[in-house]
Design a protein around this motif. Sequence first.
Motif, PDB file in Angstrom:
ATOM      1  N   ILE A   4       0.857  -1.188   0.000  1.00  0.00           N
ATOM      2  CA  ILE A   4       0.000   0.000   0.000  1.00  0.00           C
ATOM      3  C   ILE A   4       0.888   1.232   0.000  1.00  0.00           C
ATOM      4  CG2 ILE A   4      -1.911  -1.150   1.192  1.00  0.00           C
ATOM      5  CD1 ILE A   4      -0.981   0.196   3.793  1.00  0.00           C
ATOM      6  N   THR A   5       0.313   2.358  -0.346  1.00  0.00           N
ATOM      7  CA  THR A   5       1.069   3.593  -0.319  1.00  0.00           C
ATOM      8  C   THR A   5       1.381   3.995   1.125  1.00  0.00           C
ATOM      9  OG1 THR A   5       1.022   5.948  -0.887  1.00  0.00           O
ATOM     10  CG2 THR A   5      -1.084   4.925  -0.403  1.00  0.00           C
ATOM     11  N   GLN A   6       2.560   4.554   1.324  1.00  0.00           N
ATOM     12  CA  GLN A   6       2.912   5.010   2.671  1.00  0.00           C
ATOM     13  C   GLN A   6       2.112   6.251   3.045  1.00  0.00           C
ATOM     14  OE1 GLN A   6       7.137   5.578   3.285  1.00  0.00           O
ATOM     15  NE2 GLN A   6       6.937   5.612   5.503  1.00  0.00           N
ATOM     16  N   LYS A   7       1.741   7.043   2.060  1.00  0.00           N
ATOM     17  CA  LYS A   7       0.920   8.213   2.320  1.00  0.00           C
ATOM     18  C   LYS A   7      -0.414   7.783   2.921  1.00  0.00           C
ATOM     19  CE  LYS A   7      -1.104  12.274   0.055  1.00  0.00           C
ATOM     20  NZ  LYS A   7      -1.317  12.970  -1.245  1.00  0.00           N
ATOM     21  N   ALA A   8      -0.880   8.499   3.953  1.00  0.00           N
ATOM     22  CA  ALA A   8      -2.075   8.085   4.693  1.00  0.00           C
ATOM     23  C   ALA A   8      -3.091   9.215   4.778  1.00  0.00           C
ATOM     24  CB  ALA A   8      -1.688   7.610   6.085  1.00  0.00           C
ATOM     25  N   PRO A   9      -3.827   9.462   3.704  1.00  0.00           N
ATOM     26  CA  PRO A   9      -4.867  10.500   3.753  1.00  0.00           C
ATOM     27  C   PRO A   9      -6.012  10.136   4.678  1.00  0.00           C
ATOM     28  CG  PRO A   9      -4.998   9.268   1.701  1.00  0.00           C
ATOM     29  CD  PRO A   9      -3.736   8.827   2.382  1.00  0.00           C
ATOM     30  N   HIS A  10      -6.045   8.877   5.140  1.00  0.00           N
ATOM     31  CA  HIS A  10      -7.073   8.408   6.074  1.00  0.00           C
ATOM     32  C   HIS A  10      -6.701   8.693   7.524  1.00  0.00           C
ATOM     33  CE1 HIS A  10      -4.132   5.209   6.771  1.00  0.00           C
ATOM     34  NE2 HIS A  10      -4.108   4.998   5.452  1.00  0.00           N
ATOM     35  N   ALA A  11      -5.543   9.301   7.756  1.00  0.00           N
ATOM     36  CA  ALA A  11      -5.017   9.460   9.110  1.00  0.00           C
ATOM     37  C   ALA A  11      -5.275  10.853   9.666  1.00  0.00           C
ATOM     38  CB  ALA A  11      -3.511   9.179   9.115  1.00  0.00           C
ATOM     39  N   ALA A  12      -5.069  10.959  10.970  1.00  0.00           N
ATOM     40  CA  ALA A  12      -5.149  12.252  11.656  1.00  0.00           C
ATOM     41  C   ALA A  12      -3.977  12.373  12.608  1.00  0.00           C
ATOM     42  CB  ALA A  12      -6.461  12.386  12.414  1.00  0.00           C
ATOM     43  N   ILE A  13      -3.583  13.610  12.891  1.00  0.00           N
ATOM     44  CA  ILE A  13      -2.564  13.884  13.908  1.00  0.00           C
ATOM     45  C   ILE A  13      -3.264  14.494  15.107  1.00  0.00           C
ATOM     46  CG2 ILE A  13      -0.513  15.245  14.478  1.00  0.00           C
ATOM     47  CD1 ILE A  13       0.260  14.981  11.492  1.00  0.00           C
ATOM     48  N   LEU A  14      -2.940  13.960  16.281  1.00  0.00           N
ATOM     49  CA  LEU A  14      -3.558  14.415  17.516  1.00  0.00           C
ATOM     50  C   LEU A  14      -2.523  15.084  18.415  1.00  0.00           C
ATOM     51  CD1 LEU A  14      -5.756  12.441  16.484  1.00  0.00           C
ATOM     52  CD2 LEU A  14      -6.119  11.764  18.874  1.00  0.00           C
ATOM     53  N   LYS A  15      -2.927  16.175  19.017  1.00  0.00           N
ATOM     54  CA  LYS A  15      -2.204  16.761  20.138  1.00  0.00           C
ATOM     55  C   LYS A  15      -2.629  15.978  21.373  1.00  0.00           C
ATOM     56  CE  LYS A  15      -1.774  21.165  22.646  1.00  0.00           C
ATOM     57  NZ  LYS A  15      -2.256  22.593  22.672  1.00  0.00           N
ATOM     58  N   VAL A  16      -1.682  15.313  22.012  1.00  0.00           N
ATOM     59  CA  VAL A  16      -2.028  14.381  23.081  1.00  0.00           C
ATOM     60  C   VAL A  16      -2.511  15.144  24.312  1.00  0.00           C
ATOM     61  CG1 VAL A  16      -1.156  12.584  24.618  1.00  0.00           C
ATOM     62  CG2 VAL A  16      -0.436  12.637  22.210  1.00  0.00           C
ATOM     63  N   THR A  17      -3.719  14.820  24.715  1.00  0.00           N
ATOM     64  CA  THR A  17      -4.308  15.419  25.910  1.00  0.00           C
ATOM     65  C   THR A  17      -3.839  14.679  27.153  1.00  0.00           C
ATOM     66  OG1 THR A  17      -6.273  15.963  24.604  1.00  0.00           O
ATOM     67  CG2 THR A  17      -6.477  16.099  26.991  1.00  0.00           C
ATOM     68  N   THR A  18      -3.989  13.363  27.128  1.00  0.00           N
ATOM     69  CA  THR A  18      -3.494  12.511  28.204  1.00  0.00           C
ATOM     70  C   THR A  18      -3.007  11.201  27.594  1.00  0.00           C
ATOM     71  OG1 THR A  18      -5.760  11.707  28.562  1.00  0.00           O
ATOM     72  CG2 THR A  18      -4.932  13.388  30.089  1.00  0.00           C
ATOM     73  N   THR A  19      -2.035  10.594  28.232  1.00  0.00           N
ATOM     74  CA  THR A  19      -1.510   9.297  27.802  1.00  0.00           C
ATOM     75  C   THR A  19      -0.990   8.594  29.035  1.00  0.00           C
ATOM     76  OG1 THR A  19       0.133   8.207  26.380  1.00  0.00           O
ATOM     77  CG2 THR A  19       0.691  10.399  27.199  1.00  0.00           C
ATOM     78  N   ASN A  20      -1.297   7.326  29.187  1.00  0.00           N
ATOM     79  CA  ASN A  20      -1.100   6.649  30.459  1.00  0.00           C
ATOM     80  C   ASN A  20       0.057   5.653  30.410  1.00  0.00           C
ATOM     81  OD1 ASN A  20      -3.618   7.917  30.819  1.00  0.00           O
ATOM     82  ND2 ASN A  20      -4.689   6.050  30.235  1.00  0.00           N
ATOM     83  N   ILE A  21       0.681   5.439  31.555  1.00  0.00           N
ATOM     84  CA  ILE A  21       1.676   4.381  31.696  1.00  0.00           C
ATOM     85  C   ILE A  21       0.931   3.089  32.018  1.00  0.00           C
ATOM     86  CG2 ILE A  21       3.649   3.554  33.010  1.00  0.00           C
ATOM     87  CD1 ILE A  21       4.409   6.474  33.530  1.00  0.00           C
ATOM     88  N   CYS A  22       1.215   2.056  31.256  1.00  0.00           N
ATOM     89  CA  CYS A  22       0.507   0.778  31.358  1.00  0.00           C
ATOM     90  C   CYS A  22       1.440  -0.298  31.897  1.00  0.00           C
ATOM     91  CB  CYS A  22      -0.024   0.382  29.981  1.00  0.00           C
ATOM     92  SG  CYS A  22      -0.938  -1.175  29.940  1.00  0.00           S
ATOM     93  N   GLY A  23       0.864  -1.290  32.576  1.00  0.00           N
ATOM     94  CA  GLY A  23       1.657  -2.417  33.020  1.00  0.00           C
ATOM     95  C   GLY A  23       2.323  -3.150  31.877  1.00  0.00           C
ATOM     96  N   SER A  24       1.689  -3.147  30.691  1.00  0.00           N
ATOM     97  CA  SER A  24       2.309  -3.763  29.520  1.00  0.00           C
ATOM     98  C   SER A  24       3.591  -3.029  29.138  1.00  0.00           C
ATOM     99  CB  SER A  24       1.335  -3.764  28.338  1.00  0.00           C
ATOM    100  OG  SER A  24       0.189  -4.525  28.628  1.00  0.00           O
ATOM    101  N   ASP A  25       3.603  -1.710  29.286  1.00  0.00           N
ATOM    102  CA  ASP A  25       4.838  -0.958  29.054  1.00  0.00           C
ATOM    103  C   ASP A  25       5.935  -1.406  30.010  1.00  0.00           C
ATOM    104  OD1 ASP A  25       3.582   0.761  27.120  1.00  0.00           O
ATOM    105  OD2 ASP A  25       2.785   1.987  28.744  1.00  0.00           O
ATOM    106  N   GLN A  26       5.543  -1.688  31.248  1.00  0.00           N
ATOM    107  CA  GLN A  26       6.533  -2.071  32.248  1.00  0.00           C
ATOM    108  C   GLN A  26       7.223  -3.381  31.889  1.00  0.00           C
ATOM    109  OE1 GLN A  26       7.806  -0.289  34.359  1.00  0.00           O
ATOM    110  NE2 GLN A  26       6.432   0.825  35.698  1.00  0.00           N
ATOM    111  N   HIS A  27       6.498  -4.304  31.253  1.00  0.00           N
ATOM    112  CA  HIS A  27       7.152  -5.545  30.835  1.00  0.00           C
ATOM    113  C   HIS A  27       8.335  -5.236  29.917  1.00  0.00           C
ATOM    114  CE1 HIS A  27       4.140  -8.050  32.667  1.00  0.00           C
ATOM    115  NE2 HIS A  27       3.167  -7.626  31.881  1.00  0.00           N
ATOM    116  N   MET A  28       8.129  -4.291  28.987  1.00  0.00           N
ATOM    117  CA  MET A  28       9.221  -3.910  28.090  1.00  0.00           C
ATOM    118  C   MET A  28      10.352  -3.237  28.857  1.00  0.00           C
ATOM    119  SD  MET A  28       7.548  -2.537  24.527  1.00  0.00           S
ATOM    120  CE  MET A  28       6.401  -1.382  25.288  1.00  0.00           C
ATOM    121  N   VAL A  29       9.982  -2.303  29.733  1.00  0.00           N
ATOM    122  CA  VAL A  29      10.995  -1.508  30.424  1.00  0.00           C
ATOM    123  C   VAL A  29      11.796  -2.367  31.396  1.00  0.00           C
ATOM    124  CG1 VAL A  29      11.322   0.459  31.984  1.00  0.00           C
ATOM    125  CG2 VAL A  29       9.749   0.644  30.056  1.00  0.00           C
TER     126      VAL A  29
END
Length: 404
Positions: A37-62
């Motif tokens: 598929i084309t790398q260009k993504a006219p179906h996408a949006a860019i968001l200014k992040v309001t909130t984003t959470n630390i998850c236990g799944s992230d901790q497995h990686m860290v």
Amino acid sequence: MGSNRVVVYKGPGEVEVESIDYPRLEVPKEVADHFRITQKAPHAAILKVTTTNICGSDQHMVRGRTTAPVGQTLGHEITGEVVEAGEDVLFVREGDICSVPFNIACGRCRMCEEGKTGICLNVNPARAGAAYGYVDMGGWIGGQAEYVMVPYADFNLLKFPDRDQALEKILDLTMLSDIFPTGYHGAYTAGVTTGSTVYVAGAGPVGLAAAHSAQLLGASVVMVGDMNADRLRQAESFGCVGIDLTTDGTLEEKIAEVTGDPEVDAAVDAVGFEARGHGADADEAPATVLNDCMGVARAGAGIGIPGLYVTGDPGAVDDAAKEGTLGVRLGLGWAKSHHFMTGQCPVKQYNRKLMNLILHDKADIAKAVRATKISLDEAPQGYQQFDSGAAQKFVIDPHGMAAV
């Protein structure tokens, strides 16, 4: 707006906030190449992040317990304001505040058409299913950041109906990206209903979300097992019964002390592959919780498994566990005619209705998981505190938009 700041994995026990390129309306190159598929993504949006959470799944990686490479961007629990939309995005617009399901889904494949958005077939060359900022999940940039790109925006984004109300309730609404639907999925697929007796293994944020969800589904009693006294107190703060797994006695005996019956109608594994055996000094034993759940679930009961299990764990206790092969007593589950549900929660199956519960004051998920707001620069400290067992859900507020 030429750059973007994001949390990055730097090696076991270490994360940093680094500057990367501002997101573009493009899918990862490996995704485009693999699916032709084309790398260009006219179906996408860019968001200014309001909130984003630390998850236990992230901790497995860290913790170094996955095959995540150094430099892996982090963050899959995202809520944000649309600041740019591609020309093919029709129904979300600049200024909309939206929840972003952690599952990345195309909305076009067989799995998406069946509502199984956790295993979309068109977003990850490695396997079915993708997520932001996670190892082996398609190469999508993480959302513990100032800005993030969301593909297939019309399909993926859940728009909140009123901006001011959303910002007022953001500490609850931010849980819709993952842990509230995930916890609900665990309880729902286990068969929790009116009058059910329920055992939830694990009093981390997903376990607490599962426990609160079991209450919403009508459970008569919800028991939450853990070895962390602070987390057990947090479960008890909203009406659950804490089960201390560091003390003497079997799990069946502890449950019988509460209900008069050593078995429950439904069980939820909210721990996953870093499970430990019972007792204050117990070593890691990754099949413990799965076997516990089969032991205490009555014949014909369900077991929901939102806890994470992986196919690559370099820090596992033995070679079998390193590839996700565990000593599960499947014969016991078979003999008791249990049914199991594993895998990523398909967030879109639940998030709209759970949003309505929050907006109409029927769910108090932020209180249940003890949501705690921090800045993006405080993310490394948040990871450290969470890993030490803090009975909190850390919510990163990159732009100071969340209400106090």
